[in-house]
Design a protein around this motif. Structure first.
Motif, short mmCIF file in Angstrom:
data_model
loop_
_atom_site.label_atom_id
_atom_site.label_comp_id
_atom_site.label_asym_id
_atom_site.label_seq_id
_atom_site.Cartn_x
_atom_site.Cartn_y
_atom_site.Cartn_z
N MET A 51 79.28 -82.64 -31.07
CA MET A 51 78.47 -81.73 -31.87
C MET A 51 77.36 -81.00 -31.13
SD MET A 51 79.78 -81.61 -34.81
CE MET A 51 78.47 -80.79 -35.73
N VAL A 52 77.06 -81.35 -29.90
CA VAL A 52 75.97 -80.70 -29.17
C VAL A 52 76.37 -79.29 -28.77
CG1 VAL A 52 74.53 -80.77 -27.10
CG2 VAL A 52 75.04 -82.89 -28.35
N ASP A 53 75.59 -78.31 -29.21
CA ASP A 53 75.85 -76.89 -28.91
C ASP A 53 75.05 -76.51 -27.68
OD1 ASP A 53 76.19 -74.18 -28.81
OD2 ASP A 53 75.75 -73.82 -30.94
N GLU A 54 75.71 -76.56 -26.53
CA GLU A 54 75.02 -76.29 -25.27
C GLU A 54 74.73 -74.80 -25.08
OE1 GLU A 54 73.77 -78.43 -23.51
OE2 GLU A 54 74.93 -80.30 -23.52
N ARG A 55 75.48 -73.94 -25.75
CA ARG A 55 75.32 -72.49 -25.54
C ARG A 55 74.21 -71.89 -26.39
NH1 ARG A 55 80.90 -69.50 -26.16
NH2 ARG A 55 80.89 -70.68 -28.12
N LYS A 56 74.15 -72.28 -27.66
CA LYS A 56 73.19 -71.63 -28.57
C LYS A 56 72.07 -72.57 -29.01
CE LYS A 56 76.51 -68.28 -30.38
NZ LYS A 56 77.80 -68.79 -29.94
N GLY A 57 72.12 -73.81 -28.56
CA GLY A 57 71.05 -74.75 -28.89
C GLY A 57 71.35 -75.58 -30.12
N GLY A 58 70.72 -76.72 -30.18
CA GLY A 58 70.90 -77.59 -31.34
C GLY A 58 72.29 -78.17 -31.41
N PHE A 59 72.91 -78.03 -32.57
CA PHE A 59 74.21 -78.62 -32.83
C PHE A 59 75.11 -77.62 -33.53
CE2 PHE A 59 70.86 -81.73 -32.80
CZ PHE A 59 71.34 -82.71 -31.94
#
Length: 406
Positions: A37-45
């Motif tokens: 679930m970690v959204d490395e591109r846009k931040g958060g999840f």
């Protein structure tokens, strides 16, 4: 009640085995969210992941999901030491603080787009409550002063705009600027009423969490007031279910029985009464806990699963078994066993876990399915998303691990 007070050796062995399985299950749930679930591109999840683990990169990001992630990983850091729980919790905290907090009008936004821009700016008190709950849990383990200050600000905001000083209870929703709104609903399936059981249940849960780290007198007074609201308004003394939707004047507007909420409230409200330390409230909620557990048990199927809803006005059953009521059933029935010593509740708890293992856990792709249909087929809804969060299932694991001693 400890395992030494159990009279049947088979029950002792079953609960000890259950405890160890739940330790492993908690690790697996947390690992899924860390890896998926970690959204490395846009931040958060990420905002949504499908049953087969396909990520929807355009899905909105909801405050409930992010707040529940914050609560889950903050709390889980006290149960596991082999996973980076505090790292994930900090990520959730930072994203909430940077994107969801409304610096101009107070409170939190309901949803953002995938890039973190405001999508729905309404002030849903349910969302504020969950954010407060997560922030309090994060402060408890991190001692981050900003987290506590944000939680206290949310408490003050809820009290300022939502608390009904004349009738008690809390109004459901407002516009971003805290004006009245014509649409108060959490979701399309809900009734458009000013007061709902669901929101009140999670306000008291959040307030109880905050009180553990900030023992404020007004906060304690509001917890006691909410317990009285449930006793006098939401609890149906005739059938021992909970009224779901109410007018501003406390007139019931729905006959639907939600078994997951009945069993969740059975243990959660009793826990809040204990926290409040009021002897009369504790005694009342011990009785209500068993009544609510028995009411919820009306929906138990022979396989141990809990049906979703029943409306006596139309005699209509919603013959689905969603994942979150099964998780709450484990805790609620074990709590009823702890209070009563009656083995039927322990059996219900164990049967719930067996049902989850057989039908709800995704042993291929991880996490839990949304639920199953009457015929046992998988409900093809998101594995993780706006409402499907690592909250009910991880909390059930942690509660049972804590409660089963020996």
């Amino acid at each position: 009640m400890t395992l030494t007070s159990l009279t049947e050796s088979g029950s002792i062995a079953a609960m000890l085995a259950c405890k160890e399985e739940l330790r492993l299950e908690l690790d697996e749930i947390l690992t899924y969210w860390i890896n998926t679930m970690v959204d490395e591109r846009k931040g958060g999840f990420y905002g949504s992941v499908s049953t087969d683990n396909t990520i929807d990169h355009l899905a909105p990001k909801g405050v409930v999901l992010n707040s529940r992630i914050l609560w889950t990983f903050s709390t889980a850091s006290q149960y596991v030491d082999n996973l980076p729980c505090l790292v994930i919790a900090k990520r959730a905290f930072d994203y909430i603080a940077d994107h969801f907090i409304d610096q101009e009008y107070g409170g939190v936004y309901w949803s953002l787009d995938q890039k973190g821009n405001i999508l729905d700016s309404k002030k849903q008190i349910y969302g504020l409550a969950f954010c407060l709950y997560g922030l309090a849990a994060y402060y408890k383990v991190s001692h981050n002063a900003t987290a506590l200050e944000l939680a206290k600000n949310l408490f003050a905001t809820i009290e300022k705009f939502s608390f009904d000083k004349r009738r008690q209870g809390y109004i459901e929703a407002f516009t971003r600027e805290w004006q009245t709104t014509g649409d108060l609903r959490l979701s399309e399936k809900d009734s458009n009423e000013k007061k709902t059981m669901n929101t009140h249940l999670h306000i008291i849960e959040a307030y109880a969490g905050l009180y553990q780290v900030w023992p404020d007198e007004l906060l304690l007074d509001r917890i006691k007031g909410l317990l009285q609201v449930f006793e006098h308004h939401f609890f149906n003394t005739t059938n021992h279910h909970l009224h779901l939707f109410m007018t501003e004047e406390w007139e019931p507007k729905s006959t639907i029985q939600s078994f997951g909420h009945d069993i969740e409230a059975s243990w959660l409200l009793y826990e809040c009464a204990e926290l409040a330390g009021d002897t009369d409230l504790i005694e009342n909620y011990e009785t209500m806990a068993l009544q609510l557990a028995d009411a919820a048990a009306e929906a138990l199927d022979s396989d141990g699963g809990l049906w979703y809803e029943f409306d006596p006005a139309t005699a209509h059953w919603t013959k689905e078994k969603h994942s979150w009521p099964q998780a709450e059933a484990m805790v609620g029935f074990f709590n009823a066993y702890h209070l009563s010593g009656e083995k039927k509740y322990l059996d219900n708890c164990l049967h719930s876990w067996q049902f989850i293992k057989k039908h709800i856990r995704d042993t291929v792709n991880g996490e839990w399915f949304w639920g199953v249909q009457e015929d046992g087929s998988i409900i093809e809804k998101e594995k993780a998303g706006f409402w499907k969060c690592p909250y009910h299932n991880s909390r059930a694991c942690m509660e049972l691990i804590k409660r089963i001693t020996g």
